[in-house]
Scaffold this motif. Structure first.
Motif, PDB file in Angstrom:
ATOM      1  N   ASP A 187       0.824  -1.217   0.000  1.00  0.00           N
ATOM      2  CA  ASP A 187       0.000   0.000   0.000  1.00  0.00           C
ATOM      3  C   ASP A 187       0.859   1.268   0.000  1.00  0.00           C
ATOM      4  O   ASP A 187       0.526   2.261   0.645  1.00  0.00           O
ATOM      5  N   THR A 216      -0.685   4.781  -0.438  1.00  0.00           N
ATOM      6  CA  THR A 216      -1.811   5.234   0.379  1.00  0.00           C
ATOM      7  C   THR A 216      -1.601   5.100   1.877  1.00  0.00           C
ATOM      8  O   THR A 216      -2.266   5.767   2.656  1.00  0.00           O
ATOM      9  N   ARG A 262       1.809   8.327   3.150  1.00  0.00           N
ATOM     10  CA  ARG A 262       1.267   9.507   3.811  1.00  0.00           C
ATOM     11  C   ARG A 262       1.753   9.560   5.262  1.00  0.00           C
ATOM     12  O   ARG A 262       2.140   8.566   5.848  1.00  0.00           O
ATOM     13  N   GLN A 274       0.147  13.254   1.829  1.00  0.00           N
ATOM     14  CA  GLN A 274       1.179  12.554   1.056  1.00  0.00           C
ATOM     15  C   GLN A 274       2.569  13.109   1.396  1.00  0.00           C
ATOM     16  O   GLN A 274       2.727  14.318   1.604  1.00  0.00           O
ATOM     17  N   HIS A 322      -0.766  13.974  -5.507  1.00  0.00           N
ATOM     18  CA  HIS A 322      -2.190  13.619  -5.561  1.00  0.00           C
ATOM     19  C   HIS A 322      -3.117  14.822  -5.436  1.00  0.00           C
ATOM     20  O   HIS A 322      -4.318  14.694  -5.612  1.00  0.00           O
ATOM     21  N   GLY A 377      -5.438   1.228   5.640  1.00  0.00           N
ATOM     22  CA  GLY A 377      -4.705   2.429   5.247  1.00  0.00           C
ATOM     23  C   GLY A 377      -3.870   3.063   6.343  1.00  0.00           C
ATOM     24  O   GLY A 377      -3.268   4.119   6.133  1.00  0.00           O
TER      25      GLY A 377
END
Ligand code: BGC
Length: 737
Positions: free
Chosen positions: A195, A198, A234, A239, A269, A586
């Protein structure tokens, strides 16, 4: 009439020539860079400014053609210069002049514990970058080794912030001597691949400042890095590439960074956040950083039409834009527009020698019973080499660090070449792991396909091993997905492809068994007591086989020390016991805080398989008692420790003498001890050297998150001299007043 015409033409010509002769300030090398930057900025239109802050191709950003300001060209990094890809595709451009020397992976460099070699590495790779006309090298990588499952650990410098800080600085200086910027990555907290775009990292400030940031700070303040790459992940739900805290508060304000912040490829992003929060150059948007591409999407970048639109609508001014342009221009003046930079060189014998030297010094001898190593060629008739990694090319694969190497000497070829006809070298594959060998169109050219069953392969290996004088098993991980590779993490600590079983069977068959583990990560070794010698071989680049062979036969005396802990099992690692890896929904919480690597294992009294800083030699070293120049040190003062180290063996060797500091009593929990200095001492047999370390209060401080400052508390401290974090040789106490 004719004369008048002639005079007019002459005077026009004169004006033209004198106008051309008067150099604009931005082109005048005698002027300070800041003046030139301001001058160039003042001449640029809005569209030109927008153009230079985002990519125009996979690896380049435009200059200002009208003003003669050149484009910026980037290249991965960090182990060699990446081959040319197409303008807007990841596939190969098909150039035939872009094969490089592959240098050892950065874990190997860190294992040398040798700052001079780091400088040599930086200089050499910088020369290759320069020769290939690159302006920015996308490396080095210095994310802290938090879990042995992180697929990209091989591109980084281990688990200790002090070691990584010391090793990264000379690398940067060496690269930048060539007029090529080092782009230090991935800032910050990019400690997993799962991941990666994210995941939101939750980490306390103390761990952030004590563990995850020091190497970046050193890169900026001591290394003088001209560029830094924002990370994919992040932090505080923003981010890494447009993170207010990391980029503005810490990097710019606290550390005074004056270089350019480059996004990781596809790491941007949000246009407004990227405008406001300190990003300077946008790369790789609309890609996943690896494979996808949308032709001619560059105008659609956040820092292209989206930014322009916001300015035109009056939603943002141009103040941030000018600041970004300044940072990009400064990068340009330091690199592309630097006229006095050297020419560089590529594929030279010097670079090959540098790669070999670094590989030889980084290889770690983990275990060596009954003097199994070095192989005594006077008593050896048959050497059995077993394992896929003895033949598999490892410079291709693993993600963005994949290379097209000028050559790569496999362990088997290196051993054969070195042994010549001094003994018989017999090879058996033993197992089939991953027979493929290509990355973005670069192919190894090896055909490793093998239809035999595992039983047949094992049988052959055991037969070959049975009557050998020594068995060298070359296995470990490779650069395939879920191993040492970008984009995914490992799934377990275990060796893949049933190697454990094969190693056990081989060790049953032949007692004289050496395991060479090729990896950038710790692996479980359930057979550790069954084999006589273990060598940590890393990914060693072009000179792999030569370097390994010279260590195995003793031409080179190993002097590498581990830059991270090998835990016995995964749960011994803090991220996998009290922390989280790879997190869920996340979010990942670094609950272990500052207790990463040996800091955790020592606190919990967990015996490692091999400790941080561990590494053996073919000679032996005797340590004297550590002494100190004073018993009490003031807050402003310094203290010096000295220890005699003697080569008590029969051959020349180098020992990394390590100084750890322990805060005996502290208001906050602190690690049992922390590395604060080291020196690699080369000693002839019988020679003694006095190794001295001078520290100040920064070596005694912890980060007080409430006060947001480094604090050294008065009281008792211990200075601990070790041959590793676990092998303490001598201690002394002192008081901070
Ligand atoms: C990687 C970077 C690399 C970039 C360009 C990204 O996927 O994370 O380390 O420099 O691609 O290849």
């Amino acid at each position: 009439m004719k004369t008048i015409k002639f005079v007019i033409i002459l005077s026009l010509l004169f004006n033209f020539v004198s106008a051309r002769e008067k150099k604009p300030v931005y082109l005048d090398e005698t002027k300070p860079i800041e003046e030139r930057v301001e001058d160039a900025l003042s001449r640029m239109t809005l569209n030109e400014k927008i153009a230079i802050i985002h990519a125009q191709s996979k690896f380049s950003s435009p200059g200002v053609a009208r003003l003669g300001i050149p484009e910026l060209w980037m290249s991965d990094g960090p182990h060699g210069i990446r081959p040319e890809v197409l303008w807007d595709e990841w596939e190969q451009a098909g150039w035939t002049n872009d094969s490089c020397i592959a240098f050892p992976a950065l874990t190997c460099l860190a294992s040398t514990w040798n700052e001079d070699l780091s400088l040599l590495y930086g200089q050499s790779i910088g020369e290759e970058a320069r020769y290939r006309e690159k302006d920015v090298l996308l490396g080095p990588g210095i994310n802290i080794y938090r879990s042995p499952l992180n697929g990209r650990n091989f591109e980084y410098m281990g688990e200790d912030p002090y070691l990584a800080s010391q090793i990264v600085v000379p690398y940067i200086k060496g690269v930048q001597q060539n007029g090529v910027a080092a782009c230090v990555k991935h800032y910050a907290l990019n400690n997993q691949e799962t991941d990666r775009h994210t995941i939101n990292v939750n980490v306390d400030d103390r761990a952030l400042y004590e563990i995850y940031l020091p190497a970046f700070k050193a890169a900026v303040q001591k290394g003088g890095a001209w560029a830094i790459m924002g990370s994919y992940n992040r932090y505080q739900n923003q981010q890494g590439c447009h993170n207010e805290r990391l980029l503005l508060e810490i990097l710019r304000n606290e550390w005074g960074f004056d270089g350019a912040v480059v996004s990781d490829w596809g790491g941007v992003h949000n246009t407004m956040e990227a405008i406001k929060n300190g990003l300077d150059l946008e790369f790789g948007t609309w890609t996943d950083g690896l494979t996808m591409g949308a032709t001619n999407s560059y105008d659609n970048y956040h820092f292209a039409s989206s930014y322009l639109e916001l300015i035109k609508k009056g939603e943002v001014g141009t103040e941030e834009l000018d600041q970004k342009v300044r940072n990009v221009l400064r990068l340009n003046f330091r690199t592309a527009m630097n006229r006095i930079k050297p020419w560089g060189s590529m594929g030279s014998p010097e670079h090959a020698a540098a790669a070999r030297k670094i590989a030889e010094e980084g290889i770690v001898l983990l275990k060596n019973e009954k003097n199994t190593l070095p192989i005594d060629l006077n008593k050896t008739e048959k050497i059995a080499v077993i394992g896929e990694n003895a033949i598999k090319m490892m410079t291709v694969g693993g993600g963005s660090s994949s290379l097209k190497a000028l050559y790569e000497i496999s362990p088997l070829d290196g051993i054969k070449k070195r042994i010549g006809d001094l003994a018989q070298v017999v090879y058996a594959r033993g197992y089939v792991g991953d027979a493929s060998g290509s990355y973005n169109g670069v192919v190894t050219g090896q055909d490793l396909s093998d239809d035999r069953s595992p039983e047949e392969l094992t049988k052959e290996a055991l037969e070959v091993a049975e009557d050998a004088d020594v068995v060298i098993f070359v296995g470990g991980l490779n650069k395939s997905q879920h191993q040492d590779s970008e984009g995914a993490d490992r799934l377990s600590l275990d060796l893949p492809y049933n190697q454990d079983e094969l190693i056990r069977k081989l060790a049953d068959t032949n007692k004289s068994m050496v395991v060479v583990n090729i990896s950038g990560n710790a692996v479980a070794m359930p057979w550790v007591n069954d084999v006589q010698a273990i060598v940590q071989g890393w990914f060693l680049g072009s000179e792999t086989g030569n370097a390994l062979a010279s260590v195995l036969v003793g031409d080179a005396n190993p002097s590498g020390k581990l830059p991270f802990t090998f835990p016995v099992k995964l749960e011994d690692n803090s991220a996998h016991s009290i922390g989280e890896f790879p997190g869920k929904d996340g979010q990942v919480h670094y609950k272990e805080s500052i207790f990463v690597g040996y800091r955790w294992q020592e606190k919990e009294n967990i015996e490692p398989l091999f400790s941080f800083g561990h590494g053996l030699s073919y000679t032996t070293f005797k340590y004297g008692k550590v002494t100190t120049d004073k018993k009490e040190m003031t807050m402003e003062g310094k203290i010096t420790f000295s220890v005699d180290v003697t080569n008590s063996g029969m051959r020349e060797g180098a020992e990394v003498v390590q100084l750890y500091i322990r805060d005996v009593k502290s208001s906050l929990t602190r690690p049992m001890k922390e590395l604060k200095a080291f020196e690699k001492a080369t000693l002839h047999p019988g020679e003694t050297k006095s190794v001295t370390f001078t520290i100040d209060k920064s070596a005694l401080s912890f980060f007080d998150a409430d006060k947001h400052e480094w604090v050294a508390e008065p009281g008792n401290f211990e200075a601990i001299i070790g041959a590793s974090s676990a092998e303490v040789k001598s201690k002394t106490t002192f008081i901070l007043k």
